[in-house]
Design an enzyme around this catalytic site. Structure first.
Site, short mmCIF file in Angstrom:
data_model
loop_
_atom_site.label_atom_id
_atom_site.label_comp_id
_atom_site.label_asym_id
_atom_site.label_seq_id
_atom_site.Cartn_x
_atom_site.Cartn_y
_atom_site.Cartn_z
N PRO A 196 0.82 -1.23 0.00
CA PRO A 196 0.00 0.00 0.00
C PRO A 196 0.85 1.28 0.00
CG PRO A 196 -0.44 -1.36 1.97
CD PRO A 196 0.56 -2.10 1.15
N ASP A 204 -11.24 2.07 -24.90
CA ASP A 204 -11.20 1.78 -23.47
C ASP A 204 -11.40 3.01 -22.59
OD1 ASP A 204 -10.79 -0.87 -23.29
OD2 ASP A 204 -8.63 -0.76 -22.97
N ARG A 218 -3.70 -7.31 -20.96
CA ARG A 218 -4.66 -6.88 -22.00
C ARG A 218 -4.11 -5.72 -22.83
NH1 ARG A 218 -7.86 -2.84 -21.33
NH2 ARG A 218 -9.79 -3.66 -22.21
CL1 6GU Z 1 -0.22 -3.67 -3.64
N1 6GU Z 1 -0.81 -4.61 -1.25
C1 6GU Z 1 -1.51 -4.60 -0.12
N2 6GU Z 1 -1.23 -5.49 0.83
N3 6GU Z 1 -2.49 -3.75 0.11
C2 6GU Z 1 -2.75 -2.88 -0.85
C3 6GU Z 1 -2.08 -2.82 -2.05
C4 6GU Z 1 -1.08 -3.72 -2.23
N4 6GU Z 1 -2.57 -1.84 -2.81
C5 6GU Z 1 -3.53 -1.32 -2.10
N5 6GU Z 1 -3.65 -1.93 -0.90
#
Ligand code: 6GU
Length: 235
Positions: free
Chosen positions: A86, A165, A151
């Protein structure tokens, strides 16, 4: 494009890539996927890959050594190493297209539990997040990344579906309809049934601008609108 996905949940990844368009791309050798079970790279008893954090704090932390050993087992000079977290750069269509063009081998590490030993970052080229919320694990994020890149690879989907798209030209897609022509009083717009190609194209162009204005005004930069688009929006 070859993807090497390092994960604690190989079956989760396997299940998804065995479906639909990703599966077809695999069968046509447009992509290759290698799933690496992180537990195969620990040297510790009981397949241990995580431990308590130094200094105290809640939750288990993925250890640096199994991750680095797994990366080193698959890395070549053409690999780009991505860690899902995150804390990473937010994933976007432009990045998906750039990755599809630029890289031939992507190593994606699925982060887990409360996080990973910070020293993992010394072996990572880029941290990627799929949005501002927290997932329990990086598998879903890794699949989002794999799917959106795949894609964008030539011949995986029809070029026509691609050009219109959502997010192309910073606009959302126009609305589409299929049978029946009328459902509980709600009708397909007449123009789409008219067979008049110029009018149909005009309708689609207008709807893209209107749709984006209504649903995602943040995508529209008024300075970038052409005269025709401004007229549509009465700007
Ligand atoms: Cl890439 N990993 C995790 N654990 N939580 C996330 C994320 C990634 N992207 C948003 N939340």
């Amino acid at each position: 494009m070859k993807y090497s996905i390092i994960t604690l949940f190989p079956k989760t990844i396997q299940a998804y890539i065995e479906e639909s368009i990703i599966k077809k791309a695999l069968e046509r050798n447009l992509i290759a996927v290698e799933i690496i079970d992180l537990r195969d790279y620990t040297t510790l008893a009981h397949n241990q890959v995580d431990d308590y954090q130094f200094g105290g704090g809640k939750g288990m932390v993925l250890m640096v050594e199994p991750i680095v050993r797994a990366i080193e087992a698959v890395k070549t000079k053409n690999s780009w190493v991505v860690l899902t977290t995150p804390q990473g750069q937010t994933w976007q269509q432009t990045l998906a297209k750039q990755f599809a063009k630029q890289y031939e081998h992507l190593i994606i590490i699925c982060g887990h539990y409360e996080g990973f030993d910070e020293r993992v970052l010394e072996y990572v080229d880029q941290e990627v997040s799929i949005g501002d919320y927290v997932l329990t694990g990086g598998e879903i994020a890794a699949l989002v990344i794999v799917d959106s890149i795949t894609r964008s690879i030539p011949h995986v989907i029809k070029e026509e579906s691609f050009a219109q798209d959502s997010f192309e030209n910073n606009l959302l897609d126009y609305p589409v309809y299929t049978k029946p022509v009328e459902f509980r009083g709600s009708k397909v717009p007449d123009v789409l049934l008219s067979g008049h190609h110029a009018n149909i194209q005009k309708f689609k162009d207008e709807q893209q601008v209107i749709n984006t204005w209504k649903k995602r005004p943040d995508l529209i930069d008024e300075k970038q609108l052409n005269q025709y688009q401004k007229e549509i929006l009465n700007k």
